[in-house]
Design a protein around this motif. Structure first.
Motif, PDB file in Angstrom:
ATOM      1  N   LEU A  91       0.810  -1.218   0.000  1.00  0.00           N
ATOM      2  CA  LEU A  91       0.000   0.000   0.000  1.00  0.00           C
ATOM      3  C   LEU A  91       0.844   1.270   0.000  1.00  0.00           C
ATOM      4  O   LEU A  91       0.287   2.372  -0.066  1.00  0.00           O
ATOM      5  CB  LEU A  91      -0.921   0.003   1.224  1.00  0.00           C
ATOM      6  N   THR A  92       2.172   1.144   0.069  1.00  0.00           N
ATOM      7  CA  THR A  92       3.037   2.311   0.210  1.00  0.00           C
ATOM      8  C   THR A  92       3.306   2.987  -1.127  1.00  0.00           C
ATOM      9  O   THR A  92       3.257   2.360  -2.195  1.00  0.00           O
ATOM     10  CB  THR A  92       4.375   1.917   0.843  1.00  0.00           C
ATOM     11  N   PRO A  93       3.642   4.280  -1.113  1.00  0.00           N
ATOM     12  CA  PRO A  93       4.030   4.969  -2.351  1.00  0.00           C
ATOM     13  C   PRO A  93       5.239   4.344  -3.035  1.00  0.00           C
ATOM     14  O   PRO A  93       5.311   4.345  -4.265  1.00  0.00           O
ATOM     15  CB  PRO A  93       4.334   6.396  -1.867  1.00  0.00           C
TER      16      PRO A  93
ATOM     17  N   ARG B 254      -2.936  -2.479 -10.601  1.00  0.00           N
ATOM     18  CA  ARG B 254      -2.753  -1.673  -9.390  1.00  0.00           C
ATOM     19  C   ARG B 254      -3.789  -2.056  -8.343  1.00  0.00           C
ATOM     20  O   ARG B 254      -3.475  -2.148  -7.144  1.00  0.00           O
ATOM     21  CB  ARG B 254      -2.857  -0.188  -9.723  1.00  0.00           C
ATOM     22  N   LYS B 255      -5.026  -2.291  -8.769  1.00  0.00           N
ATOM     23  CA  LYS B 255      -6.058  -2.704  -7.826  1.00  0.00           C
ATOM     24  C   LYS B 255      -5.754  -4.098  -7.280  1.00  0.00           C
ATOM     25  O   LYS B 255      -6.026  -4.384  -6.108  1.00  0.00           O
ATOM     26  CB  LYS B 255      -7.424  -2.677  -8.508  1.00  0.00           C
TER      27      LYS B 255
ATOM     28  N   SER C 208      -2.760  -5.236  -6.782  1.00  0.00           N
ATOM     29  CA  SER C 208      -1.708  -5.003  -5.789  1.00  0.00           C
ATOM     30  C   SER C 208      -2.285  -4.537  -4.464  1.00  0.00           C
ATOM     31  O   SER C 208      -1.901  -5.026  -3.384  1.00  0.00           O
ATOM     32  CB  SER C 208      -0.721  -3.965  -6.332  1.00  0.00           C
ATOM     33  N   LEU C 209      -3.218  -3.586  -4.515  1.00  0.00           N
ATOM     34  CA  LEU C 209      -3.831  -3.080  -3.289  1.00  0.00           C
ATOM     35  C   LEU C 209      -4.673  -4.153  -2.600  1.00  0.00           C
ATOM     36  O   LEU C 209      -4.663  -4.270  -1.369  1.00  0.00           O
ATOM     37  CB  LEU C 209      -4.690  -1.864  -3.614  1.00  0.00           C
ATOM     38  N   ALA C 210      -5.374  -4.952  -3.401  1.00  0.00           N
ATOM     39  CA  ALA C 210      -6.181  -6.034  -2.826  1.00  0.00           C
ATOM     40  C   ALA C 210      -5.297  -7.073  -2.147  1.00  0.00           C
ATOM     41  O   ALA C 210      -5.628  -7.586  -1.072  1.00  0.00           O
ATOM     42  CB  ALA C 210      -7.030  -6.685  -3.910  1.00  0.00           C
ATOM     43  N   LEU C 211      -4.169  -7.386  -2.773  1.00  0.00           N
ATOM     44  CA  LEU C 211      -3.225  -8.320  -2.152  1.00  0.00           C
ATOM     45  C   LEU C 211      -2.718  -7.767  -0.825  1.00  0.00           C
ATOM     46  O   LEU C 211      -2.601  -8.497   0.163  1.00  0.00           O
ATOM     47  CB  LEU C 211      -2.050  -8.577  -3.094  1.00  0.00           C
ATOM     48  N   GLY C 212      -2.406  -6.472  -0.807  1.00  0.00           N
ATOM     49  CA  GLY C 212      -1.943  -5.856   0.432  1.00  0.00           C
ATOM     50  C   GLY C 212      -2.962  -5.991   1.544  1.00  0.00           C
ATOM     51  O   GLY C 212      -2.627  -6.373   2.675  1.00  0.00           O
ATOM     52  N   ALA C 213      -4.208  -5.678   1.232  1.00  0.00           N
ATOM     53  CA  ALA C 213      -5.259  -5.792   2.243  1.00  0.00           C
ATOM     54  C   ALA C 213      -5.429  -7.236   2.705  1.00  0.00           C
ATOM     55  O   ALA C 213      -5.604  -7.507   3.902  1.00  0.00           O
ATOM     56  CB  ALA C 213      -6.576  -5.252   1.674  1.00  0.00           C
TER      57      ALA C 213
ATOM     58  N   GLU D 176      -0.343  -8.397 -10.907  1.00  0.00           N
ATOM     59  CA  GLU D 176      -0.248  -6.967 -10.624  1.00  0.00           C
ATOM     60  C   GLU D 176       0.572  -6.225 -11.672  1.00  0.00           C
ATOM     61  O   GLU D 176       0.421  -5.012 -11.838  1.00  0.00           O
ATOM     62  CB  GLU D 176       0.309  -6.728  -9.219  1.00  0.00           C
ATOM     63  N   LYS D 177       1.416  -6.927 -12.405  1.00  0.00           N
ATOM     64  CA  LYS D 177       2.218  -6.260 -13.436  1.00  0.00           C
ATOM     65  C   LYS D 177       1.565  -6.268 -14.808  1.00  0.00           C
ATOM     66  O   LYS D 177       1.763  -5.332 -15.600  1.00  0.00           O
ATOM     67  CB  LYS D 177       3.596  -6.927 -13.543  1.00  0.00           C
TER      68      LYS D 177
END
Length: 272
Positions: free
Chosen positions: A170-172, A249-250, A252-257, A242-243
């Protein structure tokens, strides 16, 4: 018909695709064969119970990997490096093919320095593999890895790594690196230079962005088992999704959550 097929097989693009496919297939075959590890490859979606049925002989062989020796370090390094090739080349292949095409367009060369680009890319993952191999042996020596499947003990370390990986998603910094990986045309236009040295340098830069994007995902191998083929396949698909997917990008964010929630549930003993 036969002549057309022969020309297609000799086409530079086909040769590049075949080379990348062969490299990836050989890497997966070696990992699947056990990569020289004393316990061999594992196949478990739920790795934390996988040690229960291991024999004492297998456990003793696994414990042998805790010794700091040149043989163990080199073997662990080779395993990690080949594993990185197996996991990362599929997601990097579109960038390699785009570089092939753009180089021909820009310089009219019949032989773009494709393999110098690929070499620079995998050198970066080789550097990562040195640190991963040292971490593996250090964790084993500290009795923090299960000897048979080389997974972190579940009660504390695994959830912490999962939560850390989820937060990083989730980081920049993660998202910035992912943007470079998802926009290969812009990346190549910004960083490319002619010749073999330029191709190698471009591979190093792309590998650095890729490492910045995925290094904590790769450390999740310590959660699921370093030689657990199910987890290796899952993480390979996650990296590719994610690539390469339109909504990466979504993803990637879903994986993070998901990682944060899974790690939290493990940390606090919540059944999921």
């Amino acid at each position: 018909m036969a002549a057309g097929i022969a020309r297609a097989l000799r086409a530079p693009r086909f040769i590049t695709i075949a080379g990348l496919t062969l490299m990836t297939a050989l890497a997966w075959l070696w990992i699947a064969s056990g990569a020289g590890m004393p316990h061999g490859a594992q196949y478990s979606l739920f790795p934390f119970a996988a040690d229960a049925g291991r024999s004492s002989q297998a456990m003793a062989q696994g414990m042998a990997m805790t010794v700091w020796s040149a043989h163990n370090i080199l073997l662990s390094f080779a395993m990690w490096w080949v594993m990185m090739v197996a996991m990362m080349i599929p997601a990097a292949a579109p960038v390699v093919l785009l570089y092939d095409r753009s180089y021909r367009t820009s310089y009219g060369s019949a032989t773009p320095p494709i393999w110098q680009f690929v070499s620079g890319y995998i050198v970066v993952w080789g550097v990562f593999s040195v640190f991963a191999a040292v971490a593996q042996i250090a964790l084993s020596q500290a009795m923090l890895l299960s000897p048979a499947i080389m997974a972190l003990e579940m009660d504390l370390l695994s959830p912490i790594v999962l939560i850390a990986a989820g937060i990083y998603q989730l980081t920049p910094a993660k998202q910035a690196c992912l943007r470079h990986c998802r926009n290969p045309a812009l990346f190549i236009a910004r960083h490319h230079s002619p010749g073999a040295a330029g191709a190698f340098r471009l591979g190093l830069i792309h590998g650095a962005y890729c490492l910045g994007c995925c290094w904590l995902l790769m450390l999740l191998l310590f959660v699921g088992g370093v030689m657990n083929l199910v987890w290796i396949a899952i993480l390979t698909l996650a990296v590719a999704a994610e690539k390469l997917l339109p909504y990466g990008r979504k993803v990637s964010l879903a994986l993070g959550a998901a990682f944060v929630m899974l790690g939290g549930s493990m940390l606090f003993g919540i059944q999921v």
